[in-house]
Design a protein around this motif. Structure first.
Motif, mmCIF file in Angstrom:
data_model
loop_
_atom_site.group_PDB
_atom_site.id
_atom_site.type_symbol
_atom_site.label_atom_id
_atom_site.label_comp_id
_atom_site.label_asym_id
_atom_site.label_seq_id
_atom_site.Cartn_x
_atom_site.Cartn_y
_atom_site.Cartn_z
ATOM 1 N N GLN A 153 -27.203 -12.913 40.443
ATOM 2 C CA GLN A 153 -27.381 -13.236 39.040
ATOM 3 C C GLN A 153 -28.479 -12.412 38.388
ATOM 4 N N GLN A 154 -29.541 -12.139 39.132
ATOM 5 C CA GLN A 154 -30.692 -11.458 38.539
ATOM 6 C C GLN A 154 -30.717 -9.953 38.818
ATOM 7 N N ALA A 155 -29.879 -9.503 39.732
ATOM 8 C CA ALA A 155 -29.894 -8.080 40.077
ATOM 9 C C ALA A 155 -29.549 -7.200 38.879
ATOM 10 N N GLY A 156 -28.661 -7.687 38.016
ATOM 11 C CA GLY A 156 -28.279 -6.908 36.842
ATOM 12 C C GLY A 156 -29.423 -6.632 35.894
ATOM 13 N N GLU A 157 -30.465 -7.477 35.959
ATOM 14 C CA GLU A 157 -31.616 -7.294 35.081
ATOM 15 C C GLU A 157 -32.582 -6.228 35.600
ATOM 16 N N VAL A 158 -32.433 -5.843 36.857
ATOM 17 C CA VAL A 158 -33.286 -4.806 37.442
ATOM 18 C C VAL A 158 -32.538 -3.481 37.312
ATOM 19 N N ARG A 159 -32.795 -2.785 36.235
ATOM 20 C CA ARG A 159 -31.966 -1.641 35.863
ATOM 21 C C ARG A 159 -31.946 -0.512 36.901
ATOM 22 N N LEU A 161 -31.623 -0.793 39.957
ATOM 23 C CA LEU A 161 -30.895 -1.246 41.144
ATOM 24 C C LEU A 161 -29.414 -0.939 41.023
ATOM 25 N N ARG A 162 -28.888 -0.156 41.958
ATOM 26 C CA ARG A 162 -27.466 0.188 41.965
ATOM 27 C C ARG A 162 -26.662 -0.833 42.765
ATOM 28 N N SER A 163 -27.116 -1.148 43.987
ATOM 29 C CA SER A 163 -26.345 -2.077 44.823
ATOM 30 C C SER A 163 -27.253 -2.738 45.849
ATOM 31 N N LEU A 164 -26.724 -3.809 46.421
ATOM 32 C CA LEU A 164 -27.421 -4.561 47.471
ATOM 33 C C LEU A 164 -26.497 -4.708 48.674
ATOM 34 N N ARG A 165 -27.046 -4.510 49.865
ATOM 35 C CA ARG A 165 -26.320 -4.745 51.106
ATOM 36 C C ARG A 165 -27.162 -5.649 52.000
ATOM 37 N N ARG A 166 -26.577 -6.154 53.071
ATOM 38 C CA ARG A 166 -27.300 -7.083 53.932
ATOM 39 C C ARG A 166 -26.878 -6.922 55.382
ATOM 40 N N CYS A 167 -27.809 -7.234 56.276
ATOM 41 C CA CYS A 167 -27.478 -7.282 57.700
ATOM 42 C C CYS A 167 -28.482 -8.171 58.416
ATOM 43 N N TRP A 168 -28.078 -8.611 59.597
ATOM 44 C CA TRP A 168 -28.907 -9.450 60.453
ATOM 45 C C TRP A 168 -29.536 -8.555 61.510
ATOM 46 N N VAL A 169 -30.859 -8.601 61.599
ATOM 47 C CA VAL A 169 -31.605 -7.726 62.498
ATOM 48 C C VAL A 169 -32.246 -8.569 63.602
ATOM 49 N N GLN A 170 -31.945 -8.242 64.831
ATOM 50 C CA GLN A 170 -32.553 -8.915 65.981
ATOM 51 C C GLN A 170 -33.348 -7.891 66.790
ATOM 52 N N PRO A 171 -34.687 -7.858 66.603
ATOM 53 C CA PRO A 171 -35.513 -6.937 67.393
ATOM 54 C C PRO A 171 -35.562 -7.381 68.851
ATOM 55 N N VAL A 172 -35.919 -6.456 69.721
ATOM 56 C CA VAL A 172 -36.033 -6.809 71.133
ATOM 57 C C VAL A 172 -37.272 -7.678 71.364
ATOM 58 N N ASP A 237 -22.805 -4.706 43.297
ATOM 59 C CA ASP A 237 -22.562 -3.288 43.039
ATOM 60 C C ASP A 237 -22.437 -3.104 41.530
ATOM 61 N N ARG A 238 -23.460 -2.533 40.916
ATOM 62 C CA ARG A 238 -23.456 -2.373 39.463
ATOM 63 C C ARG A 238 -22.309 -1.472 39.013
ATOM 64 N N ASP A 239 -22.048 -0.411 39.752
ATOM 65 C CA ASP A 239 -21.012 0.530 39.344
ATOM 66 C C ASP A 239 -19.613 -0.069 39.406
ATOM 67 N N ALA A 240 -19.406 -1.045 40.294
ATOM 68 C CA ALA A 240 -18.084 -1.642 40.447
ATOM 69 C C ALA A 240 -17.955 -2.958 39.689
ATOM 70 N N GLY A 241 -19.046 -3.424 39.096
ATOM 71 C CA GLY A 241 -19.023 -4.721 38.440
ATOM 72 C C GLY A 241 -19.915 -5.675 39.186
ATOM 73 N N HIS A 242 -20.669 -6.483 38.480
ATOM 74 C CA HIS A 242 -21.658 -7.364 39.098
ATOM 75 C C HIS A 242 -21.022 -8.275 40.144
ATOM 76 N N GLY A 243 -21.596 -8.247 41.328
ATOM 77 C CA GLY A 243 -21.208 -9.195 42.364
ATOM 78 C C GLY A 243 -19.904 -8.869 43.047
ATOM 79 N N HIS A 244 -19.321 -7.695 42.783
ATOM 80 C CA HIS A 244 -18.051 -7.347 43.414
ATOM 81 C C HIS A 244 -18.252 -6.177 44.368
ATOM 82 N N PRO A 245 -17.574 -6.212 45.505
ATOM 83 C CA PRO A 245 -17.750 -5.118 46.459
ATOM 84 C C PRO A 245 -17.330 -3.789 45.859
#
Length: 283
Positions: A153-159, A161-172, A237-245
């Motif tokens: 919802q708020q990412a669009g206000e941060v001009r 910012l192009r896109s956001l991705r996520r992953c789960w990180v498990q360090p040793v 993904d701002r280029d593809a539309g807010h909140g859409h892959p």
């Protein structure tokens, strides 16, 4: 250039304790290397000369610059050419930027120990600032609906910012965490701060106990960012539309090498010193 060495024997003591799966011992070695100094073996030239060039080793298809850990080990190695004494911090900062690792005492029985470039990056940036590896990276399974909703919802206000991705990180070593990849049009400090502030605000709504961190997608040396480019589609993904892959993520342009942690230890293919291929330039 000679780097400072608080405890001249620390690297050698730590080196003797390193063994496969002994990650605490390996972390101790990295700390000793960060605070100590090494003797880089020069294949050409003398320290400070324009033609100075470090020796090279190829192990498992990856390049390493060989060094020794003390004057005694220099003598034991039988190295008859030039050498350069340099702090572990300086050589780590120089080598990781060209994706070269550092191989410690290759003349020792068993072939010594290699430190991949990703771990040299940890030394250069700060061991406490980057997770200890090897890292296990995967799609997040944790339920954090409110957190993601606020981000979208708020990412669009941060001009910037192009896109956001996520992953789960498990360090040793250490606790697992959720990494949010920040892909920015503008990587100036104010733009980075604005994007990180967005994640920090949303993190207040994350499930209790969930650690959240950010990674800059523009960092071509960060294994987490490289994994995200190759494996994660944007959830904003701002280029593809807010909140859409958006379109499938591009493959990383650079190999990650062994990633973090001790590489598969194998002795040099030829007896030491082996004939090196063209060397990494010395200082």
């Amino acid at each position: 250039m000679t780097g400072a060495a608080g405890d001249p024997g620390a690297i050698e003591r730590a080196l003797r304790a390193v063994a496969p799966e002994r990650w605490e011992a390996y972390e101790t070695l990295l700390g000793a290397l960060a605070a100590g100094q090494v003797w880089m073996l020069l294949w050409h030239g003398t320290p400070g000369s324009p033609d100075a060039q470090y020796g090279n080793m190829e192990i498992g298809g990856h390049g390493y610059a060989p060094c020794v850990t003390s004057p005694e080990q220099l003598t034991a190695s039988g190295w008859a050419r030039g050498h350069e004494v340099i702090s572990g911090l300086e050589i780590a900062n120089a080598l990781y930027r060209t994706r070269w690792g550092l191989w410690l005492d290759p003349h020792r029985p068993g072939g010594g120990v290699g430190v991949p470039w990703a771990d040299l990056r940890r030394i250069a940036v700060g061991l406490d600032r980057l997770p200890a590896g090897p890292l296990r990276l995967s799609e997040p399974q944790v339920q954090a609906g409110q957190f993601y909703t606020v981000l979208e919802q708020q990412a669009g206000e941060v001009r910037p910012l192009r896109s956001l991705r996520r992953c789960w990180v498990q360090p040793v070593l250490g606790q697992p965490y959720l990494a949010i990849g920040l892909d920015l049009y503008d990587t100036s400090p104010p733009a980075i701060e604005a994007a990180r502030a967005l994640v920090q605000r949303a993190a207040a709504l994350a499930p209790e106990g969930l650690a959240v961190s950010t990674v800059m997608m523009a960092d071509e040396f960060d294994p987490v960012a490289l994994w995200l480019w190759a494996n994660a589609r944007p959830f904003f993904d701002r280029d593809a539309g807010h909140g859409h892959p958006g379109p499938a993520a591009p493959a990383p342009q650079h190999p990650t090498g062994f990633g973090y942690g001790v590489p598969p230890q194998q002795a040099p293919a030829q007896p030491w010193p082996q004939q090196p291929w063209p060397g990494y330039p010395g200082r």
